[in-house]
Design an enzyme around this catalytic site. Structure first.
Site, PDB file in Angstrom:
ATOM      1  N   ASP A  45     -11.232  69.053  16.241  1.00 29.66           N
ATOM      2  CA  ASP A  45     -10.609  67.753  16.483  1.00 29.66           C
ATOM      3  C   ASP A  45      -9.125  67.951  16.790  1.00 29.66           C
ATOM      4  O   ASP A  45      -8.651  69.084  16.915  1.00 29.66           O
ATOM      5  CB  ASP A  45     -10.828  66.814  15.290  1.00 29.66           C
ATOM      6  N   SER A  46      -8.382  66.866  16.894  1.00 31.77           N
ATOM      7  CA  SER A  46      -6.964  66.969  17.262  1.00 31.77           C
ATOM      8  C   SER A  46      -6.115  67.634  16.183  1.00 31.77           C
ATOM      9  O   SER A  46      -5.000  68.075  16.456  1.00 31.77           O
ATOM     10  CB  SER A  46      -6.403  65.579  17.584  1.00 31.77           C
TER      11      SER A  46
END
Length: 150
Positions: free
Chosen positions: A19-20
């Site tokens: 994910d980010s």
């Protein structure tokens, strides 16, 4: 003859798995847990069509949907990490089985997954006995685990 490591698999964490924040997206752990037991039965020598339904064939009239799953994250799993994935299947009863999955990085347990499946008749959706091939895989994995503990 069965390969020795059909219960221990490897996976490298890729950019698309994260994910980010730079750690694996939570859903990937359960996906990897399921893919690991699929890969294990393949390595063990069980054809997928003996376990998973094929809409073009009436050979397999049993489905094994997931009825419970959980994941525990013990340490961040990041891009580039090489994970050892150890699976421990066990029979719960005549129609339920569980696969516990441990994800290790450098021999340290960084995550765990648990998936419980129920064996159902594809048409009636009534509980049925686990497929014989699956029972043999579970039994063999428990024998393999117990031998290592002796």
């Amino acid at each position: 003859m069965k390969p020795k490591n059909w219960l221990i698999l490897k996976r490298k964490v890729r950019f698309g798995d994260c994910d980010s924040a730079g750690v694996i997206h939570f859903h990937n752990l359960l996906r990897w847990a399921h893919e690991s037991w699929e890969e294990s039965i393949d390595i063990y020598g069980i054809p997928h069509q003996d376990i998973f339904p094929d809409s073009n064939s009436h050979k397999n009239q049993i489905i094994c949907p997931i009825v419970n799953c959980e994941a525990n994250f013990l340490s961040p799993i990041k891009i580039g990490d090489l994970l050892s994935i150890k699976i421990f299947p066990k029979k719960i009863n005549n129609h339920l089985f569980q696969v516990n999955t441990f994800f290790l990085k450098d021999e340290i347990n960084v995550a765990e997954g648990k998936i419980i499946h129920c064996s159902l008749d594809v048409d009636s959706k009534l509980k049925v006995k686990l497929p014989d091939q699956l029972e043999r895989w579970i039994e063999a994995s428990n024998i393999n685990t117990n031998l290592k503990e002796c």
